[in-house]
Design a protein around this motif. Structure first.
Motif, PDB file in Angstrom:
ATOM      1  N   ASN A  10       2.081 -11.549   1.792  1.00  0.00           N
ATOM      2  CA  ASN A  10       1.361 -11.274   2.287  1.00  0.00           C
ATOM      3  C   ASN A  10      -0.638 -11.678   1.955  1.00  0.00           C
ATOM      4  N   PRO A  11      -0.749 -13.244   2.744  1.00  0.00           N
ATOM      5  CA  PRO A  11      -1.790 -13.894   2.361  1.00  0.00           C
ATOM      6  C   PRO A  11      -2.869 -13.324   1.885  1.00  0.00           C
ATOM      7  N   LEU A  12      -2.706 -11.659   1.890  1.00  0.00           N
ATOM      8  CA  LEU A  12      -4.555 -11.307   1.709  1.00  0.00           C
ATOM      9  C   LEU A  12      -4.188 -11.188   0.167  1.00  0.00           C
ATOM     10  N   HIS A  13      -3.115 -10.392   0.305  1.00  0.00           N
ATOM     11  CA  HIS A  13      -2.524 -10.081  -1.252  1.00  0.00           C
ATOM     12  C   HIS A  13      -3.259 -10.943  -2.243  1.00  0.00           C
ATOM     13  N   LEU A  14      -2.485 -13.099  -1.999  1.00  0.00           N
ATOM     14  CA  LEU A  14      -2.237 -13.751  -2.553  1.00  0.00           C
ATOM     15  C   LEU A  14      -4.043 -14.059  -2.331  1.00  0.00           C
ATOM     16  N   LEU A  15      -4.936 -13.608  -1.537  1.00  0.00           N
ATOM     17  CA  LEU A  15      -6.323 -14.271  -2.012  1.00  0.00           C
ATOM     18  C   LEU A  15      -7.211 -12.571  -2.706  1.00  0.00           C
ATOM     19  N   ALA A  17      -5.547 -11.718  -5.346  1.00  0.00           N
ATOM     20  CA  ALA A  17      -4.935 -11.717  -6.183  1.00  0.00           C
ATOM     21  C   ALA A  17      -5.743 -13.151  -6.895  1.00  0.00           C
ATOM     22  N   PHE A  18      -6.007 -14.476  -6.211  1.00  0.00           N
ATOM     23  CA  PHE A  18      -6.979 -15.672  -6.723  1.00  0.00           C
ATOM     24  C   PHE A  18      -8.442 -14.830  -6.146  1.00  0.00           C
ATOM     25  N   GLY A  19      -8.625 -13.765  -5.937  1.00  0.00           N
ATOM     26  CA  GLY A  19     -10.101 -13.294  -6.433  1.00  0.00           C
ATOM     27  C   GLY A  19     -10.291 -12.555  -7.496  1.00  0.00           C
ATOM     28  N   THR A  20      -9.210 -11.467  -7.816  1.00  0.00           N
ATOM     29  CA  THR A  20      -9.383 -10.992  -8.828  1.00  0.00           C
ATOM     30  C   THR A  20      -9.059 -12.271 -10.380  1.00  0.00           C
ATOM     31  N   GLY A  21      -8.707 -13.456 -10.580  1.00  0.00           N
ATOM     32  CA  GLY A  21      -8.759 -14.338 -11.219  1.00  0.00           C
ATOM     33  C   GLY A  21     -10.305 -15.137 -11.350  1.00  0.00           C
ATOM     34  N   GLY A  22     -10.996 -14.228 -10.479  1.00  0.00           N
ATOM     35  CA  GLY A  22     -13.087 -14.960 -10.782  1.00  0.00           C
ATOM     36  C   GLY A  22     -13.633 -13.846 -10.696  1.00  0.00           C
ATOM     37  N   LEU A  23     -12.909 -12.027 -10.696  1.00  0.00           N
ATOM     38  CA  LEU A  23     -13.492 -11.527 -11.366  1.00  0.00           C
ATOM     39  C   LEU A  23     -13.526 -11.621 -13.127  1.00  0.00           C
ATOM     40  N   LEU A  24     -12.139 -12.219 -13.527  1.00  0.00           N
ATOM     41  CA  LEU A  24     -12.065 -12.447 -15.067  1.00  0.00           C
ATOM     42  C   LEU A  24     -12.903 -13.009 -15.350  1.00  0.00           C
ATOM     43  N   THR A  25     -12.964 -14.108 -14.913  1.00  0.00           N
ATOM     44  CA  THR A  25     -13.776 -15.436 -15.483  1.00  0.00           C
ATOM     45  C   THR A  25     -14.770 -14.692 -15.670  1.00  0.00           C
ATOM     46  N   LEU A  26     -15.873 -13.984 -14.542  1.00  0.00           N
ATOM     47  CA  LEU A  26     -17.305 -12.830 -14.456  1.00  0.00           C
ATOM     48  C   LEU A  26     -16.245 -11.893 -16.319  1.00  0.00           C
ATOM     49  N   MET A  27     -15.576 -11.718 -16.447  1.00  0.00           N
ATOM     50  CA  MET A  27     -15.933 -10.058 -17.386  1.00  0.00           C
ATOM     51  C   MET A  27     -15.711 -11.123 -18.701  1.00  0.00           C
TER      52      MET A  27
ATOM     53  N   ALA B  91       5.559  -9.480 -11.080  1.00  0.00           N
ATOM     54  CA  ALA B  91       4.588  -9.958 -11.990  1.00  0.00           C
ATOM     55  C   ALA B  91       4.052 -12.010 -12.294  1.00  0.00           C
ATOM     56  N   VAL B  92       4.891 -12.530 -11.759  1.00  0.00           N
ATOM     57  CA  VAL B  92       5.418 -14.114 -12.324  1.00  0.00           C
ATOM     58  C   VAL B  92       3.908 -14.224 -10.293  1.00  0.00           C
ATOM     59  N   ASN B  93       3.698 -14.081  -9.416  1.00  0.00           N
ATOM     60  CA  ASN B  93       2.935 -13.790  -8.348  1.00  0.00           C
ATOM     61  C   ASN B  93       1.351 -13.714  -8.593  1.00  0.00           C
ATOM     62  N   THR B  94       1.544 -12.615  -9.556  1.00  0.00           N
ATOM     63  CA  THR B  94      -0.049 -11.775  -9.888  1.00  0.00           C
ATOM     64  C   THR B  94       0.044 -12.757 -11.231  1.00  0.00           C
ATOM     65  N   ALA B  95       0.600 -13.272 -12.458  1.00  0.00           N
ATOM     66  CA  ALA B  95       0.229 -14.002 -13.712  1.00  0.00           C
ATOM     67  C   ALA B  95      -0.008 -15.035 -12.993  1.00  0.00           C
ATOM     68  N   LEU B  96       0.468 -15.579 -11.853  1.00  0.00           N
ATOM     69  CA  LEU B  96       0.418 -17.298 -11.483  1.00  0.00           C
ATOM     70  C   LEU B  96      -0.996 -17.132 -10.335  1.00  0.00           C
ATOM     71  N   LEU B  97      -1.139 -16.171  -9.853  1.00  0.00           N
ATOM     72  CA  LEU B  97      -2.044 -16.245  -9.093  1.00  0.00           C
ATOM     73  C   LEU B  97      -3.611 -15.696  -9.768  1.00  0.00           C
ATOM     74  N   VAL B  98      -3.742 -14.653 -10.517  1.00  0.00           N
ATOM     75  CA  VAL B  98      -4.836 -14.630 -11.462  1.00  0.00           C
ATOM     76  C   VAL B  98      -5.361 -15.856 -11.684  1.00  0.00           C
ATOM     77  N   ILE B  99      -4.046 -16.321 -12.784  1.00  0.00           N
ATOM     78  CA  ILE B  99      -4.618 -17.751 -13.914  1.00  0.00           C
ATOM     79  C   ILE B  99      -5.472 -18.733 -12.994  1.00  0.00           C
ATOM     80  N   GLY B 100      -4.820 -19.127 -11.732  1.00  0.00           N
ATOM     81  CA  GLY B 100      -5.398 -19.477 -11.031  1.00  0.00           C
ATOM     82  C   GLY B 100      -6.829 -19.377 -10.137  1.00  0.00           C
ATOM     83  N   GLY B 101      -7.144 -18.816 -10.098  1.00  0.00           N
ATOM     84  CA  GLY B 101      -8.534 -18.381  -9.461  1.00  0.00           C
ATOM     85  C   GLY B 101      -8.960 -18.417 -10.548  1.00  0.00           C
ATOM     86  N   GLN B 102      -8.474 -18.431 -12.097  1.00  0.00           N
ATOM     87  CA  GLN B 102      -9.327 -17.344 -13.217  1.00  0.00           C
ATOM     88  C   GLN B 102     -10.311 -19.220 -13.158  1.00  0.00           C
TER      89      GLN B 102
END
Lengths: 161, 140
Positions: A10-15, A17-27, B91-102
């Protein structure tokens, strides 16, 4: 719970996860600032303490909604409550590695490698009671691209030039 | 030098372990409840550590601006989101996308703060990450 040929994600799930990475940067940004005033242990301790309070407040606010959606769920084993121990150890390992010749970039790059290798093993065997997943060739190609891009940024990009 | 390398790799593994464990707990409870347990258990563990080795509350702590204390609340949402996602995309998709977003947001934060060191490598890195994400998403 096996998914042999992974269904389209689901593309929304991927987005998300990507946005969660942005939260990580802030954190990391805020926790790093706190660490500069105090130290790494204090920063993580304070973050876990304020986080506990924030989680309780959120749970209280969302309680009416949760109560409506509550259904029968499988019982959680005791170890499932101990994810925080793993996080606490991570803090100590990281602050040790950052202050070694590896510095921040080396620590980040190796941590990324460890995380990805673990996630491949975790998906392959469905570790800790989560569903098994097998990557296809396109998943592997995507992995190579994302890791190569991240390595470029960590080793030659952000603050390391 | 071997020990720091080992520790850095192990730290990454443990990031994965905690996401996996919290993900399992969220299946039985909810992502927010899993995040709550993650934080309170970590808080207790770090309190015990800090009280035994000392220096838990350093002198400079009182001088930190209030916003430096926002990290914990962001972490609650971060852990809840990770627990919710790992059960859905693995796990793989979560890790990779979170890393990418970070990585991508980190480069954006640098640019906002006027840091332009290593810009070429950063832009190239962002392009590779976005290409990887697009590949995950292409119709099979």
């Amino acid at each position: 719970m096996t998914t042999p040929s992974a269904p389209r994600l689901n593309p929304l799930h991927l987005l998300a996860a990507f946005g969660t990475g942005g939260l990580l940067t802030l954190m990391v940004h805020f926790n790093g600032e706190l660490g500069r005033y105090g130290n790494a242990l204090f920063s993580s301790w304070a973050a876990h303490g304020t986080g506990t309070v924030a989680a309780l407040l959120l749970l209280a606010v969302l309680y009416p909604w949760r109560a409506r959606n509550a259904g029968a769920k499988p019982h959680a084993p005791l170890w499932a409550y101990l994810g925080g121990i793993s996080g606490a150890i991570t803090v100590m390992l990281t602050s040790f590695a950052v202050n070694s010749p590896l510095a921040l970039s080396g620590t980040l790059a190796l941590g990324l490698a460890g995380q990805v290798i673990f996630s491949i093993v975790a998906d392959r065997w469905g570790l800790f009671g989560l569903p098994m997943r097998r990557p296809d060739r396109r998943d592997l190609a995507a992995m190579v691209l994302i890791l190569a891009g991240s390595a470029l940024i960590i080793l030659f990009g952000r603050g390391n030039a | 030098m071997t020990l720091p390398i080992l520790f850095a790799c192990l730290a990454g593994v443990l990031v994965g372990v905690s996401r996996q464990v919290n993900g399992r707990l969220s299946l039985s409870t909810s992502p927010l409840i899993a995040s709550f347990w993650n934080h309170i258990v970590g808080f207790v563990a770090l309190s015990i550590l800090g009280l035994s080795i000392g220096g838990l509350i350093p002198e400079g702590a009182a001088d930190a601006p209030w916003h430096a204390y926002l990290g914990g609340s962001i972490g609650v949402v971060f852990v809840a989101a990770g627990s919710w996602l790992i059960a859905r995309i693995g796990a793989v998709n979560t890790a990779l996308l979170v890393i990418g977003g970070q990585m991508v947001s980190g480069v954006a934060l640098d640019l906002l703060q006027g840091v332009s060191a290593g810009l070429l490598a950063s832009v190239l890195g962002v392009a590779l990450i976005l290409a990887g994400m697009a590949l995950t998403q292409r119709r099979r």
